[in-house]
Write a protein that holds these residues in place. Structure first.
Motif, short mmCIF file in Angstrom:
data_model
loop_
_atom_site.label_atom_id
_atom_site.label_comp_id
_atom_site.label_asym_id
_atom_site.label_seq_id
_atom_site.Cartn_x
_atom_site.Cartn_y
_atom_site.Cartn_z
N ASP A 1 28.73 22.84 -34.66
CA ASP A 1 30.00 22.77 -35.40
C ASP A 1 30.92 21.71 -34.79
OD1 ASP A 1 31.62 23.48 -37.50
OD2 ASP A 1 32.73 25.00 -36.35
N ASP A 2 30.31 20.63 -34.28
CA ASP A 2 31.09 19.56 -33.67
C ASP A 2 30.33 18.25 -33.85
OD1 ASP A 2 31.51 17.73 -31.09
OD2 ASP A 2 33.34 18.90 -31.40
N PRO A 3 30.91 17.27 -34.53
CA PRO A 3 30.19 16.02 -34.81
C PRO A 3 29.68 15.31 -33.56
CG PRO A 3 32.20 16.14 -36.13
CD PRO A 3 32.27 17.27 -35.14
N GLY A 4 30.55 15.18 -32.56
CA GLY A 4 30.14 14.49 -31.33
C GLY A 4 29.04 15.23 -30.60
N ALA A 5 29.21 16.55 -30.48
CA ALA A 5 28.20 17.36 -29.80
C ALA A 5 26.88 17.34 -30.56
CB ALA A 5 28.70 18.79 -29.63
N ALA A 6 26.97 17.31 -31.90
CA ALA A 6 25.75 17.29 -32.71
C ALA A 6 24.95 16.03 -32.48
CB ALA A 6 26.12 17.44 -34.19
N GLU A 7 25.62 14.88 -32.49
CA GLU A 7 24.90 13.62 -32.28
C GLU A 7 24.31 13.56 -30.87
OE1 GLU A 7 25.45 8.82 -32.96
OE2 GLU A 7 26.77 10.28 -33.92
N TRP B 1 15.89 11.52 -38.15
CA TRP B 1 17.17 11.44 -37.47
C TRP B 1 18.28 12.14 -38.27
CZ3 TRP B 1 19.48 10.96 -33.09
CH2 TRP B 1 20.80 10.53 -32.99
N SER B 2 18.38 11.86 -39.56
CA SER B 2 19.46 12.45 -40.36
C SER B 2 19.31 13.96 -40.45
CB SER B 2 19.47 11.83 -41.76
OG SER B 2 18.23 12.06 -42.42
N GLY B 3 18.08 14.45 -40.59
CA GLY B 3 17.86 15.90 -40.64
C GLY B 3 18.22 16.59 -39.34
N LEU B 4 17.88 15.95 -38.23
CA LEU B 4 18.24 16.50 -36.93
C LEU B 4 19.75 16.56 -36.76
CD1 LEU B 4 15.66 14.88 -34.49
CD2 LEU B 4 15.89 17.31 -35.02
N LEU B 5 20.44 15.53 -37.19
CA LEU B 5 21.90 15.51 -37.09
C LEU B 5 22.52 16.66 -37.90
CD1 LEU B 5 22.96 11.75 -37.33
CD2 LEU B 5 23.18 13.28 -35.36
N ALA B 6 21.99 16.90 -39.10
CA ALA B 6 22.53 17.97 -39.94
C ALA B 6 22.33 19.33 -39.29
CB ALA B 6 21.88 17.93 -41.32
N THR B 7 21.12 19.58 -38.81
CA THR B 7 20.85 20.87 -38.15
C THR B 7 21.68 21.02 -36.89
OG1 THR B 7 18.60 20.88 -39.03
CG2 THR B 7 19.05 22.34 -37.18
N ALA B 8 21.79 19.95 -36.11
CA ALA B 8 22.59 20.00 -34.88
C ALA B 8 24.06 20.25 -35.20
CB ALA B 8 22.43 18.69 -34.10
#
Length: 353
Positions: free
Chosen positions: A34-40, A22-29
């Protein structure tokens, strides 16, 4: 440094995989969007999709399928896809640490295209690889992974799986009366020898499924569906937009064929792009629920090594369920070259992309 890949959890368990990655996917996303909400949201949507088809994911290739789902899920809706695609290549190369060949396979393009995008991306960023890695590392420093929403992911996966089967069943039930495009060819050919004209492709001939067209020439391929090819190797369709100038790719040198399925009035519209042939194909065969049919083919005048194939066919309810549960190594489209040899076969996961 790029995130260290983890070993596949014992038992190929989705819950364990989600917690571990999960954490790795969040970092790559985050680097992609380039947007925290969009990344999650991107990471969540990716794992929901993977949960829905988890039992069909190859045991030894999970990371590839997850990365592909993540990147394609990001690229599909965004505007300015060329810039977004180049950014994705840089993230995969200098953050995920993938080789050019792995990136090419993941994105469905040539190794040469990946290398060109890396060069252009580094030039645009004004940085060397080491500097870019540092930029990426700083960009994800403020990413604080939330607890993986496992219950929501699994619920979403189950809902997506049920919805897919429900849609397939409803669509197949609606196909009891319509006649397939290629089925019309066979029936009308048997009744009066005019299948080519009645198929709606304008050729007026049943002798060959290959039609040579000029750039931008509209061809009616079904009720309300028109397609055309352009000189920049783009292909279009209305009402279904298959390709556009902002996301069109040049035909690749290596033989290959893509597959797409869309719902249209009265059935499923199957289509795709073939490329890398030495001249026109002999035929393109499509394996569907009611057997194997020969697709129609459009090639651009003066550029016969690539083109568009299309077919529409009714798929019985039980056959559609079988198609949806087919193992990942199945191929439904085969392209034969002028000598009658197999030139290319479609990738296995066409319905999951």
């Amino acid at each position: 440094m790029p995130p260290t890949p983890h070993a596949l959890p014992a038992g190929h368990d989705f819950a364990a995989y989600a917690r571990t990655h999960w954490s790795g996917l969040l970092a790559t996303a985050r680097l992609l969007t380039d947007d925290p909400g969009a990344a999650e949201e991107l990471a969540r949507r990716t794992l929901v999709r993977m949960c829905a088809r988890w039992r069909r994911v190859p045991r030894n290739d999970v990371d590839f399928h997850v990365r592909r789902c993540l990147v394609r899920g990001h690229l599909r809706p965004v505007r300015g896809r060329r810039a977004a695609r180049r950014r994705a290549v840089l993230v995969l190369r200098f953050w995920e640490g993938l080789a050019d060949a792995e990136i090419a396979q993941l994105l469905g393009c040539s190794v040469g295209s990946v290398r060109a995008q890396v060069r252009q991306g580094l030039k645009t960023a004004g940085a060397d690889p080491g500097r870019l890695r540092e930029v990426y590392a700083r960009a994800v420093e403020d990413v604080v992974p939330s607890e993986v929403p496992l219950a929501d992911l699994q619920a979403g996966g189950r809902m997506r799986q049920k919805r897919r089967l429900t849609v397939a069943s409803a669509a197949c039930a609606a196909l009891l009366t319509p006649v397939a495009l290629l089925g019309v060819d066979r029936m009308s050919g048997a009744q009066g020898g005019t299948s080519g004209a009645r198929a709606g492709d304008g050729t007026g001939s049943a002798a060959s499924p290959i039609r040579v067209v000029g750039p931008g020439e509209r061809v009616t391929v079904g009720p309300g569906v028109r397609v055309w090819l352009t000189a920049d190797r783009g292909y279009w369709s209305v009402p279904i937009r298959l390709k556009g100038p902002e996301d069109s790719e040049p035909a690749r040198d290596e033989p290959g064929v893509s597959v797409r399925v869309d719902n249209v009035d009265g059935g499923f519209f199957l289509s795709g792009l073939f490329h890398g042939l030495n001249g026109e194909p002999d035929r393109v065969e499509v394996r569907t629920g009611d057997g194997t049919v020969t697709a129609k083919v459009l090639v651009l005048a003066g550029s016969p090594g690539w083109g568009l194939w299309y077919a529409r066919t009714p798929v019985p309810d039980e056959d559609m369920k079988a198609v949806l549960s087919t193992e990942g190594d199945e191929r439904i489209v085969t392209v034969y070259d002028a000598q009658g040899d197999v030139a290319a076969r479609s990738a296995g996961e066409w319905w999951r992309i």
